[in-house]
Design an enzyme around this catalytic site. Structure first.
Site, PDB file in Angstrom:
ATOM      1  CG  MET A 113     -17.301  20.215 -48.435  1.00 40.36           C
ATOM      2  SD  MET A 113     -16.098  21.408 -49.055  1.00 40.36           S
ATOM      3  CE  MET A 113     -17.033  22.935 -48.967  1.00 40.36           C
ATOM      4  CD  GLU A 114     -19.451  17.972 -52.585  1.00 41.24           C
ATOM      5  OE1 GLU A 114     -19.004  16.917 -52.096  1.00 41.24           O
ATOM      6  OE2 GLU A 114     -18.752  18.991 -52.746  1.00 41.24           O
ATOM      7  CD  GLU A 174     -14.142  14.507 -55.671  1.00 40.49           C
ATOM      8  OE1 GLU A 174     -14.230  14.144 -54.498  1.00 40.49           O
ATOM      9  OE2 GLU A 174     -14.738  15.505 -56.121  1.00 40.49           O
ATOM     10  CB  VAL A 207     -13.266  19.858 -41.799  1.00 37.77           C
ATOM     11  CG1 VAL A 207     -12.835  19.749 -40.345  1.00 37.77           C
ATOM     12  CG2 VAL A 207     -14.760  20.144 -41.903  1.00 37.77           C
ATOM     13  N   GLY A 244     -12.879  13.775 -45.948  1.00 41.67           N
ATOM     14  CA  GLY A 244     -11.949  13.807 -44.832  1.00 41.67           C
ATOM     15  C   GLY A 244     -12.357  12.766 -43.795  1.00 41.67           C
ATOM     16  CG  ASP A 286      -8.639  15.398 -46.078  1.00 38.61           C
ATOM     17  OD1 ASP A 286      -9.187  15.803 -45.053  1.00 38.61           O
ATOM     18  OD2 ASP A 286      -9.225  15.351 -47.183  1.00 38.61           O
TER      19      ASP A 286
HETATM   20  N1  ADE Z   1     -13.449  16.478 -48.813  1.00 40.16           N
HETATM   21  C1  ADE Z   1     -12.247  15.897 -48.705  1.00 40.16           C
HETATM   22  N2  ADE Z   1     -11.633  16.278 -47.573  1.00 40.16           N
HETATM   23  C2  ADE Z   1     -12.469  17.133 -46.945  1.00 40.16           C
HETATM   24  C3  ADE Z   1     -12.399  17.878 -45.750  1.00 40.16           C
HETATM   25  N3  ADE Z   1     -11.319  17.818 -44.966  1.00 40.16           N
HETATM   26  N4  ADE Z   1     -13.447  18.683 -45.422  1.00 40.16           N
HETATM   27  C4  ADE Z   1     -14.531  18.752 -46.223  1.00 40.16           C
HETATM   28  N5  ADE Z   1     -14.646  18.076 -47.374  1.00 40.16           N
HETATM   29  C5  ADE Z   1     -13.631  17.266 -47.732  1.00 40.16           C
END
Ligand code: ADE
Length: 261
Positions: free
Chosen positions: A203-204, A24, A182, A93, A227
């Site tokens: 997540m951060e 990343e 997720v 996501g 995603d």
């Molecule tokens: N980072 C990238 N895709 C994610 C997802 N689906 N859930 C949490 N963090 C992510």
């Protein structure tokens, strides 16, 4: 401990540049190595790379995954490296229905979707701070968004053709963070119901925004959508991380840092 004084040449305090995973971050450390050389300082199990990138003094580091890792890393950037602002780049996501794989989201606000101390405090609110939504630094976020817009205008069509994605779009708004990857239609629908204006989940980001808020350090977060947080998310995330995450980060950060230098 202070690991860094002002940049010897410019007299400026450095910018902290973070990502969770090496893919990343793109080639930022290689660019630093070629431009100024890299001084690497290990602190609290993280490597902090100090130097100049496109003329901008920077401390570049990898936080790893999750809110605690991100909070610990950004605290070190603030205390040990005395950064004057923080920028985070990475993937997320898509949660907003109009957000597609390959789009870019720059946070205006961030919140922790998994924080719930109710009934003691309102759901999502950080206890004793009284804040649920943290606001990204307006100027820094605008600079990141402008860099992302330029990247998309200059390279988006070619990327779309080469990787069979739609031509990327830019979004500004709410990014939500939690200690979960997720990966189901039900889970992403639950997030949409709870937080209808959420554009992307990761997540951060909100952890970084909270620490920066508490220390009065400007921060901004840019995420590329890897995603759509459904059952396809694990495979889509893995492919995007390998093939495209670095290209987006390079394209956006190059333009952002050149404009800042
Ligand atoms: N980072 C990238 N895709 C994610 C997802 N689906 N859930 C949490 N963090 C992510």
């Amino acid at each position: 401990m202070s690991a860094l004084q002002n940049d010897a040449v410019t007299g400026r305090r450095p910018l902290g540049v973070m990502a969770a995973l090496p893919q990343e971050l793109g080639n930022l450390i290689e660019v630093m190595r070629a431009e100024s050389g890299v001084r690497t300082i290990t602190h609290g199990s993280r490597d902090y790379h100090v130097g100049t990138v496109y003329g901008a003094p920077c401390v570049v580091t990898l936080a790893r995954i999750g809110k605690v890792a991100a909070a610990a890393t950004v605290s070190a950037l603030i205390h040990a490296f005395e950064v004057d602002a923080v920028v985070f780049t990475g993937v997320a996501g898509g949660v907003g229905r109009e957000v597609r794989i390959g789009d870019v989201v720059v946070a205006d606000t961030l919140m922790q979707h998994d924080l719930d101390a109710s009934p003691l405090f309102p759901r999502f609110e950080v206890p004793l701070l009284g804040i649920a939504r943290f606001v990204a630094d307006r100027s820094l976020a605008a600079q990141l968004a402008a860099a992302a817009e330029r990247f998309i205008a200059e390279e988006g069509a070619a990327l779309a053709q080469r990787f069979a994605i739609q031509v990327p779009q830019m979004h500004r708004g709410l990014i939500i963070s939690g200690d979960q990857f997720v990966a189901s239609a039900a889970a992403v629908e639950t997030l949409r119901t709870a937080l209808p204006d959420a554009l992307a989940v990761e997540m951060e980001g909100a952890a970084i925004a909270q620490v920066c808020h508490e220390y009065g350090v400007p921060c901004a977060i840019v995420r590329t959508v890897s995603d759509t947080a459904d059952a396809h998310a694990p495979a889509s995330f893995a492919t995007f991380l390998t093939e495209l995450a670095g290209t987006y980060s390079n394209g956006i950060l190059t333009r952002f840092l050149q404009a800042r230098a």
